[in-house]
Design a protein around this motif. Sequence first.
Motif, mmCIF file in Angstrom:
data_model
loop_
_atom_site.group_PDB
_atom_site.id
_atom_site.type_symbol
_atom_site.label_atom_id
_atom_site.label_comp_id
_atom_site.label_asym_id
_atom_site.label_seq_id
_atom_site.Cartn_x
_atom_site.Cartn_y
_atom_site.Cartn_z
ATOM 1 N N MET A 39 -7.189 18.613 -2.566
ATOM 2 C CA MET A 39 -6.793 19.963 -2.951
ATOM 3 C C MET A 39 -7.638 21.002 -2.201
ATOM 4 O O MET A 39 -8.789 20.744 -1.882
ATOM 5 N N ASN A 40 -7.058 22.140 -1.964
ATOM 6 C CA ASN A 40 -7.735 23.218 -1.254
ATOM 7 C C ASN A 40 -8.998 23.677 -1.992
ATOM 8 O O ASN A 40 -9.005 23.796 -3.213
ATOM 9 N N ASN A 41 -10.072 23.938 -1.210
ATOM 10 C CA ASN A 41 -11.341 24.358 -1.801
ATOM 11 C C ASN A 41 -11.228 25.689 -2.537
ATOM 12 O O ASN A 41 -11.922 25.925 -3.520
ATOM 13 N N VAL A 42 -10.356 26.565 -2.037
ATOM 14 C CA VAL A 42 -10.188 27.877 -2.685
ATOM 15 C C VAL A 42 -9.633 27.681 -4.097
ATOM 16 O O VAL A 42 -10.053 28.351 -5.048
ATOM 17 N N LEU A 43 -8.724 26.719 -4.232
ATOM 18 C CA LEU A 43 -8.154 26.439 -5.552
ATOM 19 C C LEU A 43 -9.214 25.890 -6.494
ATOM 20 O O LEU A 43 -9.298 26.282 -7.654
ATOM 21 N N TRP A 44 -10.062 24.971 -5.974
ATOM 22 C CA TRP A 44 -11.145 24.424 -6.802
ATOM 23 C C TRP A 44 -12.096 25.542 -7.200
ATOM 24 O O TRP A 44 -12.581 25.576 -8.330
ATOM 25 N N ALA A 45 -12.375 26.449 -6.255
ATOM 26 C CA ALA A 45 -13.288 27.562 -6.536
ATOM 27 C C ALA A 45 -12.727 28.419 -7.669
ATOM 28 O O ALA A 45 -13.460 28.826 -8.572
#
Lengths: 140, 145
Positions: free
Chosen positions: A1-7
Amino acid sequence: MNNVLWARMHGGATHFPIALLIVSVFFDHAGFWWQNNPRRRDFIVVGFFSVTIAAAASFAAVLSGLALSQGKLLGTGAMALHHGFVWPAFSVLVGLATWRLIVRERATRRAFASYLVLATATAAAMIAAGFWGGEMALGR
Amino acid sequence: MKNSLQQKGFALALISSFAALALAFVGAGIFEPAKAASLITKNKPSVPGQSTLAHQGRTLFLQNCAHCHGEDASGDEGPDLHGVKKTDERIARIITNGIKGEMPKFGAKFSDTDVRALTAYIRSLVPSMGFSPSESAATLRPNKP
């Protein structure tokens, strides 16, 4: 999953356990010290549910954080400080919620006082973890 | 009766605390990128001389930037900083003002000297050529006439 989403997930998920633990400590203190208040039992009930939900929510915060940091348990700089507070706070929070779930309202005053001391320290550690998390995410 | 319940609660609380930590450690293992990949480092960590501005920059970098750019500045969540093709002024401006939606601003946190030190550290990072030492030796050998 995209890091921005995890952030974003981590940013959203972390605020629940922090806020709920603070609320729990606040109401538990009110219930403990305000003995003659007719709402005393209600304060303790709010404290109980808040700490239980905080502990449950902390798993989402921890897992999203681990995904965001790609499994770093300590890291360096601000992240090390963040994790230095996160791990003890997370571990003790789960323990506190477990104790409350088992003991419910049958705790002695002395045991509940010990619980309150530990819960207050955990809330302080959680706030510190949040502060260093904010330092990482927002700079200044 | 109350005491035995509290003791039981304490024992279970202790177990659940350790179980939560163990779960976090297992989770860390799952989310950690493959060990093999981490062994192939693109760039060797650059350690400038003790007294230089770049060395001060490296200390600041490790405290404030390494969690996004990686300890060796070869990129993680943030980009690789080796061989950055930007002017010193532009680098300083990015550190101070950040990049909207991508990087936080550090203008209030870092003094001008700090920003200069960080810029010097970024400048000291040598870009990776992406080949092995033996290959590089062959490449660097002068051509025979």
